[in-house]
Design a protein around this motif. Structure first.
Motif, PDB file in Angstrom:
ATOM      1  N   ASP A 290      35.778  41.756  33.675  1.00  0.00           N
ATOM      2  CA  ASP A 290      35.772  43.072  34.309  1.00  0.00           C
ATOM      3  C   ASP A 290      36.586  43.063  35.603  1.00  0.00           C
ATOM      4  OD1 ASP A 290      34.155  44.044  32.263  1.00  0.00           O
ATOM      5  OD2 ASP A 290      32.306  43.924  33.456  1.00  0.00           O
ATOM      6  N   ALA A 291      36.413  42.022  36.405  1.00  0.00           N
ATOM      7  CA  ALA A 291      37.163  41.924  37.662  1.00  0.00           C
ATOM      8  C   ALA A 291      38.663  41.778  37.390  1.00  0.00           C
ATOM      9  CB  ALA A 291      36.652  40.742  38.487  1.00  0.00           C
ATOM     10  N   ALA A 292      39.013  40.976  36.392  1.00  0.00           N
ATOM     11  CA  ALA A 292      40.420  40.769  36.059  1.00  0.00           C
ATOM     12  C   ALA A 292      41.056  42.054  35.540  1.00  0.00           C
ATOM     13  CB  ALA A 292      40.557  39.654  35.028  1.00  0.00           C
ATOM     14  N   LEU A 293      40.343  42.778  34.697  1.00  0.00           N
ATOM     15  CA  LEU A 293      40.874  44.027  34.142  1.00  0.00           C
ATOM     16  C   LEU A 293      41.080  45.061  35.247  1.00  0.00           C
ATOM     17  CD1 LEU A 293      41.679  45.749  31.704  1.00  0.00           C
ATOM     18  CD2 LEU A 293      39.247  46.316  31.426  1.00  0.00           C
ATOM     19  N   GLU A 294      40.087  45.200  36.110  1.00  0.00           N
ATOM     20  CA  GLU A 294      40.201  46.159  37.210  1.00  0.00           C
ATOM     21  C   GLU A 294      41.372  45.800  38.122  1.00  0.00           C
ATOM     22  OE1 GLU A 294      37.639  47.740  41.071  1.00  0.00           O
ATOM     23  OE2 GLU A 294      36.629  46.579  39.521  1.00  0.00           O
ATOM     24  N   TYR A 295      41.478  44.522  38.467  1.00  0.00           N
ATOM     25  CA  TYR A 295      42.558  44.076  39.345  1.00  0.00           C
ATOM     26  C   TYR A 295      43.914  44.293  38.668  1.00  0.00           C
ATOM     27  CZ  TYR A 295      45.346  41.159  42.433  1.00  0.00           C
ATOM     28  OH  TYR A 295      46.308  40.708  43.312  1.00  0.00           O
ATOM     29  N   ALA A 296      44.021  43.978  37.386  1.00  0.00           N
ATOM     30  CA  ALA A 296      45.289  44.136  36.663  1.00  0.00           C
ATOM     31  C   ALA A 296      45.720  45.595  36.592  1.00  0.00           C
ATOM     32  CB  ALA A 296      45.164  43.551  35.255  1.00  0.00           C
ATOM     33  N   ARG A 297      44.777  46.491  36.543  1.00  0.00           N
ATOM     34  CA  ARG A 297      45.101  47.924  36.524  1.00  0.00           C
ATOM     35  C   ARG A 297      45.582  48.406  37.890  1.00  0.00           C
ATOM     36  NH1 ARG A 297      39.736  49.825  33.223  1.00  0.00           N
ATOM     37  NH2 ARG A 297      40.583  49.670  31.114  1.00  0.00           N
ATOM     38  N   GLU A 298      45.057  47.795  38.958  1.00  0.00           N
ATOM     39  CA  GLU A 298      45.368  48.252  40.311  1.00  0.00           C
ATOM     40  C   GLU A 298      46.582  47.555  40.930  1.00  0.00           C
ATOM     41  OE1 GLU A 298      41.769  47.609  42.496  1.00  0.00           O
ATOM     42  OE2 GLU A 298      40.675  49.181  41.419  1.00  0.00           O
ATOM     43  N   ARG A 299      46.747  46.293  40.666  1.00  0.00           N
ATOM     44  CA  ARG A 299      47.815  45.493  41.286  1.00  0.00           C
ATOM     45  C   ARG A 299      49.148  45.829  40.641  1.00  0.00           C
ATOM     46  NH1 ARG A 299      50.494  43.123  45.107  1.00  0.00           N
ATOM     47  NH2 ARG A 299      50.940  40.919  44.862  1.00  0.00           N
ATOM     48  N   THR A 300      50.148  46.091  41.478  1.00  0.00           N
ATOM     49  CA  THR A 300      51.473  46.416  40.950  1.00  0.00           C
ATOM     50  C   THR A 300      52.461  45.312  41.277  1.00  0.00           C
ATOM     51  OG1 THR A 300      52.069  47.653  42.925  1.00  0.00           O
ATOM     52  CG2 THR A 300      51.101  48.898  41.097  1.00  0.00           C
ATOM     53  N   ALA A 301      53.411  45.167  40.391  1.00  0.00           N
ATOM     54  CA  ALA A 301      54.537  44.250  40.585  1.00  0.00           C
ATOM     55  C   ALA A 301      55.742  44.882  39.890  1.00  0.00           C
ATOM     56  CB  ALA A 301      54.238  42.874  39.994  1.00  0.00           C
ATOM     57  N   PHE A 302      56.873  44.851  40.553  1.00  0.00           N
ATOM     58  CA  PHE A 302      58.087  45.440  39.996  1.00  0.00           C
ATOM     59  C   PHE A 302      57.876  46.912  39.638  1.00  0.00           C
ATOM     60  CE2 PHE A 302      58.023  40.895  38.835  1.00  0.00           C
ATOM     61  CZ  PHE A 302      59.083  40.461  39.643  1.00  0.00           C
ATOM     62  N   GLY A 303      57.074  47.595  40.447  1.00  0.00           N
ATOM     63  CA  GLY A 303      56.886  49.023  40.275  1.00  0.00           C
ATOM     64  C   GLY A 303      55.923  49.456  39.185  1.00  0.00           C
ATOM     65  N   GLN A 304      55.147  48.533  38.640  1.00  0.00           N
ATOM     66  CA  GLN A 304      54.188  48.913  37.599  1.00  0.00           C
ATOM     67  C   GLN A 304      52.939  48.035  37.693  1.00  0.00           C
ATOM     68  OE1 GLN A 304      56.033  48.400  33.787  1.00  0.00           O
ATOM     69  NE2 GLN A 304      56.527  46.262  34.124  1.00  0.00           N
ATOM     70  N   PRO A 305      51.805  48.527  37.163  1.00  0.00           N
ATOM     71  CA  PRO A 305      50.589  47.706  37.172  1.00  0.00           C
ATOM     72  C   PRO A 305      50.828  46.416  36.372  1.00  0.00           C
ATOM     73  CG  PRO A 305      50.086  49.961  36.526  1.00  0.00           C
ATOM     74  CD  PRO A 305      51.575  49.843  36.547  1.00  0.00           C
ATOM     75  N   ILE A 306      50.251  45.335  36.844  1.00  0.00           N
ATOM     76  CA  ILE A 306      50.448  44.074  36.106  1.00  0.00           C
ATOM     77  C   ILE A 306      49.765  44.129  34.742  1.00  0.00           C
ATOM     78  CG2 ILE A 306      50.847  42.706  38.190  1.00  0.00           C
ATOM     79  CD1 ILE A 306      47.994  41.539  37.813  1.00  0.00           C
ATOM     80  N   ALA A 307      48.860  45.075  34.555  1.00  0.00           N
ATOM     81  CA  ALA A 307      48.231  45.256  33.239  1.00  0.00           C
ATOM     82  C   ALA A 307      49.245  45.704  32.196  1.00  0.00           C
ATOM     83  CB  ALA A 307      47.098  46.271  33.330  1.00  0.00           C
ATOM     84  N   ASP A 308      50.396  46.210  32.630  1.00  0.00           N
ATOM     85  CA  ASP A 308      51.444  46.621  31.690  1.00  0.00           C
ATOM     86  C   ASP A 308      52.257  45.441  31.160  1.00  0.00           C
ATOM     87  OD1 ASP A 308      50.634  49.214  32.049  1.00  0.00           O
ATOM     88  OD2 ASP A 308      52.351  49.803  33.291  1.00  0.00           O
ATOM     89  N   PHE A 309      52.107  44.282  31.775  1.00  0.00           N
ATOM     90  CA  PHE A 309      52.868  43.115  31.339  1.00  0.00           C
ATOM     91  C   PHE A 309      52.183  42.447  30.150  1.00  0.00           C
ATOM     92  CE2 PHE A 309      54.059  43.259  35.928  1.00  0.00           C
ATOM     93  CZ  PHE A 309      55.374  43.660  35.718  1.00  0.00           C
ATOM     94  N   GLN A 310      52.970  42.085  29.172  1.00  0.00           N
ATOM     95  CA  GLN A 310      52.428  41.543  27.930  1.00  0.00           C
ATOM     96  C   GLN A 310      51.612  40.269  28.165  1.00  0.00           C
ATOM     97  OE1 GLN A 310      55.255  40.140  24.939  1.00  0.00           O
ATOM     98  NE2 GLN A 310      53.978  41.075  23.353  1.00  0.00           N
ATOM     99  N   ALA A 311      52.064  39.410  29.059  1.00  0.00           N
ATOM    100  CA  ALA A 311      51.341  38.161  29.310  1.00  0.00           C
ATOM    101  C   ALA A 311      49.916  38.433  29.798  1.00  0.00           C
ATOM    102  CB  ALA A 311      52.093  37.302  30.328  1.00  0.00           C
TER     103      ALA A 311
END
Length: 155
Positions: free
Chosen positions: A28-49
């Motif tokens: 839950d913490a990882a999912l929430e953080y991945a949705r909020e944290r951005t890198a290269f102009g997009q949430p890191i949750a958008d990255f396939q890895a």
């Protein structure tokens, strides 16, 4: 002796349930953080890895939860559940270890900060692999039940 062994079985189901809780909290913490944290102009949750890590964790946590429910249901039915409890405890605690590590990786350097819950979960997870018998002991319990014919895989 039967009461002692029965207590161990219930203790192992308890550890499995706690491990599922640790794994779920890390996810839950990882999912929430991945949705909020951005890198290269997009949430890191958008990255396939990151998505692959989250998908693996979600699947493994659900499998651990179902093993734990299965062991608990068998125990509630009055059966000896040394193999079932061992399976649930072993698998769920390994998932908790993996989930806490992956959550820390998704958080990056912030994963070590006490400001984020994943730091504590990363410290708590190893206790699940040790409590009520180490995971190597659980594997032996499972194997002995299978070899003796007292354990069975399947419904």
């Amino acid at each position: 002796m039967q009461q002692v062994l029965g207590g161990l079985e219930i203790g192992r189901v308890n550890i499995a349930a706690r491990a599922v809780g640790v794994a779920q909290a890390a996810y839950d913490a990882a999912l929430e953080y991945a949705r909020e944290r951005t890198a290269f102009g997009q949430p890191i949750a958008d990255f396939q890895a990151v998505q692959l890590k989250l998908a693996d964790l979600a699947t493994e946590i659900q499998a651990a939860r179902l093993l734990t429910y299965w062991a608990a249901a068998q125990a509630d039915g009055g059966k000896r559940v040394d193999m079932e409890a061992g399976m649930a405890k072993y698998f769920a605690s390994e998932v908790a270890l993996k989930a806490s590590l992956e959550a820390m990786r998704i958080h990056g350097g912030y994963g070590y900060s006490q400001e984020f819950v994943v730091e504590r979960l990363y410290r708590d997870a190893p206790l699940m692999a040790i409590g009520e018998g180490t995971n190597d002991v659980q594997r032996l319990v499972i194997a002995r039940a299978l070899v003796s014919g007292k354990g069975r895989v399947g419904w």
